[in-house]
Each structure stands twice: as structure tokens, then as C-alpha cells.
Design a protein around this motif. Structure first.
Motif, short mmCIF file in Angstrom:
data_model
loop_
_atom_site.label_atom_id
_atom_site.label_comp_id
_atom_site.label_asym_id
_atom_site.label_seq_id
_atom_site.Cartn_x
_atom_site.Cartn_y
_atom_site.Cartn_z
N UNK A 151 0.83 -1.21 0.00
CA UNK A 151 0.00 0.00 0.00
C UNK A 151 0.87 1.26 0.00
N UNK A 152 2.02 1.21 0.67
CA UNK A 152 2.92 2.36 0.68
C UNK A 152 3.40 2.69 -0.73
N UNK A 153 3.70 1.66 -1.52
CA UNK A 153 4.15 1.89 -2.90
C UNK A 153 3.03 2.50 -3.73
N UNK A 154 1.79 2.02 -3.53
CA UNK A 154 0.66 2.67 -4.21
C UNK A 154 0.66 4.17 -3.90
N UNK A 155 0.85 4.51 -2.63
CA UNK A 155 0.82 5.91 -2.22
C UNK A 155 1.97 6.71 -2.80
N UNK A 156 3.10 6.05 -3.06
CA UNK A 156 4.28 6.74 -3.62
C UNK A 156 4.13 7.03 -5.11
N UNK A 157 3.21 6.35 -5.77
CA UNK A 157 3.09 6.45 -7.23
C UNK A 157 1.84 7.25 -7.59
N UNK A 158 1.97 8.53 -7.92
CA UNK A 158 0.78 9.35 -8.17
C UNK A 158 -0.08 8.85 -9.32
N UNK A 159 0.52 8.12 -10.29
CA UNK A 159 -0.26 7.63 -11.42
C UNK A 159 -1.18 6.47 -11.03
N UNK A 160 -1.00 5.92 -9.84
CA UNK A 160 -1.89 4.85 -9.38
C UNK A 160 -3.26 5.38 -8.96
N UNK A 161 -3.31 6.64 -8.55
CA UNK A 161 -4.54 7.18 -7.97
C UNK A 161 -5.70 7.14 -8.96
N UNK A 162 -5.43 7.37 -10.23
CA UNK A 162 -6.51 7.50 -11.20
C UNK A 162 -7.11 6.15 -11.58
N UNK A 163 -6.35 5.06 -11.46
CA UNK A 163 -6.83 3.78 -11.97
C UNK A 163 -6.94 2.70 -10.90
N UNK A 164 -6.62 3.02 -9.66
CA UNK A 164 -6.54 2.00 -8.62
C UNK A 164 -7.87 1.84 -7.90
#
Length: 244
Positions: free
Chosen positions: A43-56
Motif C-alpha cells: 500500500x505504501x508503494x501505491x501511495x508513492x506512485x501518483x499515477x496509481x490514484x486514477x486507476x486504482x
């Protein structure tokens, strides 16, 4: 409200979640500690990657963290980053390469990194400098007696010389109903074995020449893991060079 709106049916247990707007991560602390640590890192890596927010999707169940849907690029990125966070990049392989190339190396080191044996074997195969690959398969057979392969993990050297391991399997699955299938014996034996059973197999390289490998199997009660390593690399014994 946002969490409740995306919560799956009760049959799917939520293991972790990231809430980008609130910069908050949720982790199921009832998991065993190694699984909790991996979920936290994922989950921390998801939070580190701004491009994940739109499709996650907001919530991660076992499907996203373990099973087939982990093949989705964003989940693969999160697992990849979680591995590097937990195993500190080259530090893990500096230790692992001091021993013979074998599934026993990550099994021995897993506890030192606060990781599950599953995660340690996965990272071992993914970052190994030699031709090493891993199959992650389910516990229960399909109608044809085969085990579904959820994930195929190859070291860069293996992929360059041999391609993807799962693509070399008949039907892209592990055949265990047929006693003559190359890996059937060790997969069945691993469910009760204390030490990972092993067997010799051959794998065709991209030029069609068959190369000798050693396959080892391990079952953690949730998945079947089969690690293959080139026999010539195993003969080197103790190693001192670092993974690139």
C-alpha cells in the motif's frame, strides 16, 4: 463513506487499502506479521506512485495481493516496490548468493527480513543474476487435474535465454494428475515434506536446445511454489558476487 462504498462482498477479505485524498493507509493487523508487513509495503508503494490514484481500486483483497489479478500492471508495480522495500534491494541477494543456488536460500533468509517465505522466494527469483524462475500455483486442481498457475516470475537472465516459464508448460498449467508429468511428483510430495523435494528437468532455450535444470517445490498451505535453477549455476556452490 468512501471506504464503505467500495467494500467488496464479505467473501472477499480486505487486507489493505490506500486513501489518496486523506493520505491514509489501512492494513488488516489480524494477518500474520510477515503478511501484514508486505501488505503495508504494498500500500505504501501505491501511495508513492501518483499515477496509481486514477486507476486504482481503493481496497486490496487477497486477489490483488496474491492471486491472478496481481498480474495487472499497477498491482505488479506495487508488489515489485514492496519487495525492494522489504528486502533492501541488493542486500538480500548479497546474503543469498553466499549459499548454493537453491530454494533453501530464501527460505532460510525470510525470517531475517521479517518476510513470508512466499515473498522471499518470489524476490529471490525475480532479482537473481542466474537463470532462475518461479511458478506460483493454486492448491486445488481444475477439472482436468491440473493446478492453475497464478504467477510466473523470471530472473532477467532466465527471461532473456528461455522466455517465460509458464509459456513452456503444456496448457500453461501444472499437470499433477499425470504421474509422468515432469513436476507432478515434487508438487505432490511438497505438501507433506519438511525439506523441499527436487527433481531434474530440461528446459528448451530460445534456440531450441534443452538445458538441464533442477526444480524444487515448496507448499506453504496457501500456494504451491516451484523454483527452477540451471544445474550449472548450482554446481558453483557458494557465491560472492552481488546481483546487478
Amino acid at each position: 463513506k468512501e471506504v464503505r462504498a467500495t467494500k467488496p462482498w464479505l467473501v472477499k477479505r480486505v487486507l489493505g487499502a490506500v486513501w489518496f485524498e486523506e493520505k491514509t493507509i489501512f492494513v488488516d493487523f489480524s494477518q500474520p506479521e510477515p503478511r501484514r508487513r508486505f501488505t503495508d509495503a504494498h500500500e505504501a508503494v501505491h501511495a508513492m506512485c501518483p499515477w496509481h490514484e486514477q486507476t486504482l481500486a481503493l481496497l486490496d483483497t487477497e486477489d490483488e495481493l496474491v492471486r491472478r489479478s496481481a498480474l495487472e500492471p499497477i498491482e505488479l508495480e506495487a508488489n515489485f516496490g514492496a519487495g525492494h522495500l522489504m528486502f533492501q534491494g541488493g542486500r538480500f541477494h548479497k546474503h543469498a548468493l553466499e549459499d548454493q543456488v537453491s530454494i533453501r536460500a530464501p527460505l532460510t533468509l525470510a525470517g531475517s527480513y521479517g518476510a513470508s517465505r512466499n515473498a522471499a522466494i518470489h524476490y529471490y527469483a525475480q532479482e537473481h543474476p542466474d537463470a532462475v524462475a518461479l511458478l506460483v500455483a493454486g492448491l486445488y486442481t481444475e477439472a482436468d487435474g491440473s493446478l492453475p498457475v497464478w504467477r510466473s516470475v523470471e530472473s532477467p537472465t532466465f527471461e532473456e535465454r528461455f522466455g517465460r516459464l509458464v509459456d513452456l508448460l503444456p496448457g500453461r498449467s501444472l499437470q499433477i494428475a499425470d504421474p509422468d508429468a515432469p513436476l507432478a511428483g515434487i508438487v505432490r510430495e511438497a505438501r507433506l515434506a519438511i525439506d523441499p523435494p527436487q527433481t531434474g528437468i530440461t528446459i528448451p532455450d530460445r534456440g531450441g536446445q534443452r538445458r538441464p535444470f533442477v526444480a524444487e517445490a515448496f507448499c506453504n498451505g496457501r500456494v504451491n511454489l516451484v523454483l527452477v535453477s540451471e544445474r550449472s549455476a548450482r554446481r558453483l556452490g557458494r557465491r560472492t558476487r552481488l546481483a546487478g
